[in-house]
Design a protein around this motif. Structure first.
Motif, PDB file in Angstrom:
ATOM      1  N   GLY A 185      15.087   6.874  -2.128  1.00  0.00           N
ATOM      2  CA  GLY A 185      13.889   6.144  -1.756  1.00  0.00           C
ATOM      3  C   GLY A 185      14.135   4.681  -1.440  1.00  0.00           C
ATOM      4  N   TYR A 186      15.392   4.260  -1.491  1.00  0.00           N
ATOM      5  CA  TYR A 186      15.774   2.873  -1.198  1.00  0.00           C
ATOM      6  C   TYR A 186      16.840   2.854  -0.116  1.00  0.00           C
ATOM      7  CZ  TYR A 186      13.699   1.965  -5.809  1.00  0.00           C
ATOM      8  OH  TYR A 186      12.849   1.888  -6.884  1.00  0.00           O
ATOM      9  N   SER A 187      16.915   1.732   0.618  1.00  0.00           N
ATOM     10  CA  SER A 187      18.010   1.525   1.553  1.00  0.00           C
ATOM     11  C   SER A 187      18.399   0.053   1.535  1.00  0.00           C
ATOM     12  CB  SER A 187      17.629   1.962   2.970  1.00  0.00           C
ATOM     13  OG  SER A 187      16.600   1.136   3.480  1.00  0.00           O
ATOM     14  N   VAL A 188      19.649  -0.233   1.906  1.00  0.00           N
ATOM     15  CA  VAL A 188      20.156  -1.599   1.915  1.00  0.00           C
ATOM     16  C   VAL A 188      21.007  -1.804   3.163  1.00  0.00           C
ATOM     17  CG1 VAL A 188      20.177  -1.896  -0.601  1.00  0.00           C
ATOM     18  CG2 VAL A 188      22.200  -0.954   0.578  1.00  0.00           C
ATOM     19  N   SER A 189      21.333  -3.064   3.407  1.00  0.00           N
ATOM     20  CA  SER A 189      22.302  -3.426   4.430  1.00  0.00           C
ATOM     21  C   SER A 189      23.079  -4.628   3.921  1.00  0.00           C
ATOM     22  CB  SER A 189      21.615  -3.755   5.758  1.00  0.00           C
ATOM     23  OG  SER A 189      20.773  -4.883   5.625  1.00  0.00           O
ATOM     24  N   ARG A 190      24.294  -4.796   4.453  1.00  0.00           N
ATOM     25  CA  ARG A 190      25.106  -5.965   4.064  1.00  0.00           C
ATOM     26  C   ARG A 190      25.844  -6.444   5.318  1.00  0.00           C
ATOM     27  NH1 ARG A 190      28.355  -7.739  -0.479  1.00  0.00           N
ATOM     28  NH2 ARG A 190      28.274 -10.001  -0.317  1.00  0.00           N
ATOM     29  N   GLU A 191      25.090  -7.080   6.194  1.00  0.00           N
ATOM     30  CA  GLU A 191      25.649  -7.566   7.446  1.00  0.00           C
ATOM     31  C   GLU A 191      26.305  -8.929   7.297  1.00  0.00           C
ATOM     32  OE1 GLU A 191      22.481  -7.388  10.268  1.00  0.00           O
ATOM     33  OE2 GLU A 191      22.273  -5.207  10.128  1.00  0.00           O
ATOM     34  N   LYS A 192      25.885  -9.673   6.290  1.00  0.00           N
ATOM     35  CA  LYS A 192      26.463 -10.992   6.008  1.00  0.00           C
ATOM     36  C   LYS A 192      26.815 -11.062   4.532  1.00  0.00           C
ATOM     37  CE  LYS A 192      22.904 -13.375   7.157  1.00  0.00           C
ATOM     38  NZ  LYS A 192      22.033 -14.573   7.402  1.00  0.00           N
ATOM     39  N   THR A 217      11.326   2.335   0.530  1.00  0.00           N
ATOM     40  CA  THR A 217      10.678   3.183   1.521  1.00  0.00           C
ATOM     41  C   THR A 217       9.526   3.963   0.905  1.00  0.00           C
ATOM     42  OG1 THR A 217      11.956   5.213   1.210  1.00  0.00           O
ATOM     43  CG2 THR A 217      12.961   3.472   2.554  1.00  0.00           C
ATOM     44  N   SER A 218       8.749   4.579   1.775  1.00  0.00           N
ATOM     45  CA  SER A 218       7.617   5.373   1.310  1.00  0.00           C
ATOM     46  C   SER A 218       8.081   6.607   0.540  1.00  0.00           C
ATOM     47  CB  SER A 218       6.742   5.786   2.497  1.00  0.00           C
ATOM     48  OG  SER A 218       7.507   6.495   3.448  1.00  0.00           O
ATOM     49  N   ALA A 219       9.364   6.938   0.634  1.00  0.00           N
ATOM     50  CA  ALA A 219       9.899   8.085  -0.100  1.00  0.00           C
ATOM     51  C   ALA A 219      10.103   7.795  -1.584  1.00  0.00           C
ATOM     52  CB  ALA A 219      11.236   8.517   0.517  1.00  0.00           C
ATOM     53  N   GLN A 220      10.049   6.536  -1.965  1.00  0.00           N
ATOM     54  CA  GLN A 220      10.213   6.172  -3.381  1.00  0.00           C
ATOM     55  C   GLN A 220       8.900   6.494  -4.082  1.00  0.00           C
ATOM     56  OE1 GLN A 220      10.676   5.279  -6.990  1.00  0.00           O
ATOM     57  NE2 GLN A 220      12.498   5.276  -5.719  1.00  0.00           N
ATOM     58  N   LYS A 221       8.966   7.412  -5.018  1.00  0.00           N
ATOM     59  CA  LYS A 221       7.751   7.972  -5.626  1.00  0.00           C
ATOM     60  C   LYS A 221       7.028   6.994  -6.544  1.00  0.00           C
ATOM     61  CE  LYS A 221       8.155  12.251  -4.036  1.00  0.00           C
ATOM     62  NZ  LYS A 221       8.374  11.960  -2.630  1.00  0.00           N
ATOM     63  N   ASN A 222       7.759   6.152  -7.220  1.00  0.00           N
ATOM     64  CA  ASN A 222       7.151   5.249  -8.199  1.00  0.00           C
ATOM     65  C   ASN A 222       7.750   3.858  -8.048  1.00  0.00           C
ATOM     66  OD1 ASN A 222       5.692   4.290 -10.351  1.00  0.00           O
ATOM     67  ND2 ASN A 222       7.046   5.133 -11.891  1.00  0.00           N
ATOM     68  N   PRO A 223       7.397   3.127  -7.003  1.00  0.00           N
ATOM     69  CA  PRO A 223       8.087   1.879  -6.685  1.00  0.00           C
ATOM     70  C   PRO A 223       7.647   0.667  -7.495  1.00  0.00           C
ATOM     71  CG  PRO A 223       6.441   2.339  -5.030  1.00  0.00           C
ATOM     72  CD  PRO A 223       6.435   3.522  -5.956  1.00  0.00           C
ATOM     73  N   THR A 224       6.540   0.746  -8.200  1.00  0.00           N
ATOM     74  CA  THR A 224       6.079  -0.416  -8.957  1.00  0.00           C
ATOM     75  C   THR A 224       7.087  -0.749 -10.044  1.00  0.00           C
ATOM     76  OG1 THR A 224       3.741   0.034  -8.523  1.00  0.00           O
ATOM     77  CG2 THR A 224       4.265  -1.280 -10.476  1.00  0.00           C
ATOM     78  N   LYS A 236       0.854  -1.188   0.000  1.00  0.00           N
ATOM     79  CA  LYS A 236       0.000   0.000   0.000  1.00  0.00           C
ATOM     80  C   LYS A 236       0.885   1.231   0.000  1.00  0.00           C
ATOM     81  CE  LYS A 236      -3.930  -2.028   2.449  1.00  0.00           C
ATOM     82  NZ  LYS A 236      -4.794  -1.945   3.658  1.00  0.00           N
ATOM     83  N   GLU A 237       0.385   2.284  -0.575  1.00  0.00           N
ATOM     84  CA  GLU A 237       1.137   3.548  -0.579  1.00  0.00           C
ATOM     85  C   GLU A 237       1.442   3.958   0.855  1.00  0.00           C
ATOM     86  OE1 GLU A 237      -0.670   5.676  -4.557  1.00  0.00           O
ATOM     87  OE2 GLU A 237      -0.014   6.881  -2.865  1.00  0.00           O
ATOM     88  N   GLY A 238       2.672   4.452   1.065  1.00  0.00           N
ATOM     89  CA  GLY A 238       3.063   4.912   2.395  1.00  0.00           C
ATOM     90  C   GLY A 238       3.718   3.852   3.259  1.00  0.00           C
ATOM     91  N   GLN A 239       3.777   2.613   2.766  1.00  0.00           N
ATOM     92  CA  GLN A 239       4.396   1.542   3.536  1.00  0.00           C
ATOM     93  C   GLN A 239       5.807   1.261   3.033  1.00  0.00           C
ATOM     94  OE1 GLN A 239       1.736  -1.804   3.075  1.00  0.00           O
ATOM     95  NE2 GLN A 239       0.607  -1.307   4.945  1.00  0.00           N
ATOM     96  N   ASN A 240       6.668   0.877   3.967  1.00  0.00           N
ATOM     97  CA  ASN A 240       7.976   0.366   3.593  1.00  0.00           C
ATOM     98  C   ASN A 240       7.873  -1.146   3.379  1.00  0.00           C
ATOM     99  OD1 ASN A 240       8.839   2.932   4.148  1.00  0.00           O
ATOM    100  ND2 ASN A 240      10.055   2.388   5.941  1.00  0.00           N
ATOM    101  N   VAL A 241       8.638  -1.661   2.436  1.00  0.00           N
ATOM    102  CA  VAL A 241       8.708  -3.112   2.246  1.00  0.00           C
ATOM    103  C   VAL A 241      10.159  -3.509   2.049  1.00  0.00           C
ATOM    104  CG1 VAL A 241       6.416  -3.495   1.313  1.00  0.00           C
ATOM    105  CG2 VAL A 241       8.290  -2.858  -0.220  1.00  0.00           C
ATOM    106  N   THR A 242      10.483  -4.733   2.471  1.00  0.00           N
ATOM    107  CA  THR A 242      11.845  -5.234   2.322  1.00  0.00           C
ATOM    108  C   THR A 242      11.856  -6.457   1.421  1.00  0.00           C
ATOM    109  OG1 THR A 242      12.534  -4.381   4.482  1.00  0.00           O
ATOM    110  CG2 THR A 242      13.861  -6.148   3.520  1.00  0.00           C
ATOM    111  N   LEU A 243      12.725  -6.405   0.422  1.00  0.00           N
ATOM    112  CA  LEU A 243      12.903  -7.502  -0.517  1.00  0.00           C
ATOM    113  C   LEU A 243      14.151  -8.280  -0.096  1.00  0.00           C
ATOM    114  CD1 LEU A 243      11.086  -5.419  -1.956  1.00  0.00           C
ATOM    115  CD2 LEU A 243      12.245  -6.023  -4.076  1.00  0.00           C
ATOM    116  N   SER A 244      14.008  -9.589  -0.084  1.00  0.00           N
ATOM    117  CA  SER A 244      15.109 -10.432   0.371  1.00  0.00           C
ATOM    118  C   SER A 244      15.951 -10.912  -0.801  1.00  0.00           C
ATOM    119  CB  SER A 244      14.541 -11.635   1.126  1.00  0.00           C
ATOM    120  OG  SER A 244      15.544 -12.582   1.402  1.00  0.00           O
ATOM    121  N   CYS A 245      17.273 -11.012  -0.590  1.00  0.00           N
ATOM    122  CA  CYS A 245      18.188 -11.584  -1.560  1.00  0.00           C
ATOM    123  C   CYS A 245      19.269 -12.352  -0.809  1.00  0.00           C
ATOM    124  CB  CYS A 245      18.827 -10.510  -2.431  1.00  0.00           C
ATOM    125  SG  CYS A 245      20.002 -11.178  -3.635  1.00  0.00           S
TER     126      CYS A 245
END
Lengths: 114, 112
Positions: free
Chosen positions: B63-70, B79-86, B14-23
Motif C-alpha cells: 500500500g506504499y511506494s517510494v522513489s530515490r532519485e536524489k 496509496t489508496s490500497a493501504q487499508k489503514n493509513p492513519t 479522503k479515502e481513495g486518494q493517494n498522498v505523498t509525504l516529503s522527506c
C-alpha cells in the motif's frame, strides 16, 4: 523472529533519583545498540549509542551493554521532570547476508515526579 | 542547519486518494528510511534506501511506494490500497551501514 523487549512501564521516579531502563534482545550477533528518547507527539531523538561491552557515559546518561547476557540498559542520573518521555531501545540485526536493519522495542514510559 | 525535514506536519486525506509525504535531508547520509508508528505498536519499517535509485521493502510495504532519485530526497506515497493509513509517519537517515538513525519531525496522516 528477532525481538527487542522493554518493560512498558510507566516507570516513576522522584526528581533527582536515578532512573534505570532495561532492554533485552534475541539476536546474538547484534553489534550496535541505541537509545532514543521520544516525547509525546514528537519524533525519536538519539541520545546514546553503544557498540562494545561495558559502560558508556555522556553527561547524565550511561549506557551499559552486556552481550553475553543480551541486555542493554540506560541509566539517567539526577532525573529531571524534562526527562519524562518514552525511551526506545533499538538494536541492529542481521538478515539476508550482510544486510542489517534496526529492530525496535516498544519503549518504556518514564515519569519523573517533582 | 543540518537535518531532516518532513512535510507537511499534518495531512488529511479522503479515502481513495493517494498522498505523498516529503522527506529531505542535508546531512549527506546515504541511507534513508520510512517508518510508521501506531499507538502501542512501536516503529515499523515501510521502505528503506541505501543508495540513490535503489530501495527495498521493509516489514509493511503493502500500500506504499517510494522513489530515490536524489540522495537528499526520499518521498513516500500512501496509496489508496493501504487499508489503514492513519498513523504517524517518520522519515530517518543514517550514514550507510552504521544504522545510527536521525529522524525528521514526522507527518501525522489522518484519513477522513
Amino acid at each position: 523472529q528477532k525481538e527487542v523487549e522493554q518493560n512498558s512501564g510507566p516507570l516513576s521516579v522522584p526528581e533527582g533519583a536515578i532512573a534505570s531502563l532495561n532492554c533485552t534482545y534475541s539476536d546474538r550477533v547484534s553489534q550496535s545498540f541505541f537509545w532514543y528518547r521520544q516525547y509525546s507527539g514528537k519524533s525519536p531523538e538519539l541520545i546514546m549509542s553503544i557498540y562494545s561491552n561495558g559502560d558508556k557515559e555522556d553527561g547524565r546518561f550511561t549506557a551499559q551493554l552486556n552481550k553475553a547476557s543480551q541486555y542493554v540498559s540506560l541509566l539517567i542520573r539526577d532525573s529531571q521532570p524534562s526527562d519524562s518521555a518514552t525511551y526506545l531501545c533499538a538494536v541492529t540485526s542481521s538478515y539476508a547476508g550482510n544486510n542489517r536493519k534496526l529492530i525496535w522495542g516498544l519503549g518504556t514510559s518514564l515519569a519523573v515526579n517533582p | 542547519d543540518g537535518g531532516i525535514t518532513q512535510s507537511p506536519k499534518y495531512l488529511f486525506r479522503k479515502e481513495g486518494q493517494n498522498v505523498t509525504l516529503s522527506c529531505e535531508q542535508n546531512l549527506n547520509h546515504d541511507a534513508m528510511y520510512w517508518y510508521r508508528q501506531d499507538p502501542g505498536q512501536g516503529l515499523r519499517l515501510i521502505y528503506y534506501s541505501q543508495i540513490v535509485n535503489d530501495f527495498q521493502k521493509g516489514d509493511i510495504a503493502e500500500g506504499y511506494s517510494v522513489s530515490r532519485e536524489k540522495k537528499e530526497s526520499f518521498p513516500l506515497t500512501v496509496t489508496s490500497a493501504q487499508k489503514n493509513p492513519t498513523a504517524f509517519y517518520l522519515c530517518a537517515s543514517s550514514i550507510y551501514g552504521l544504522n545510527e538513525a536521525f529522524f525528521g519531525q514526522g507527518t501525522r496522516l489522518t484519513v477522513v
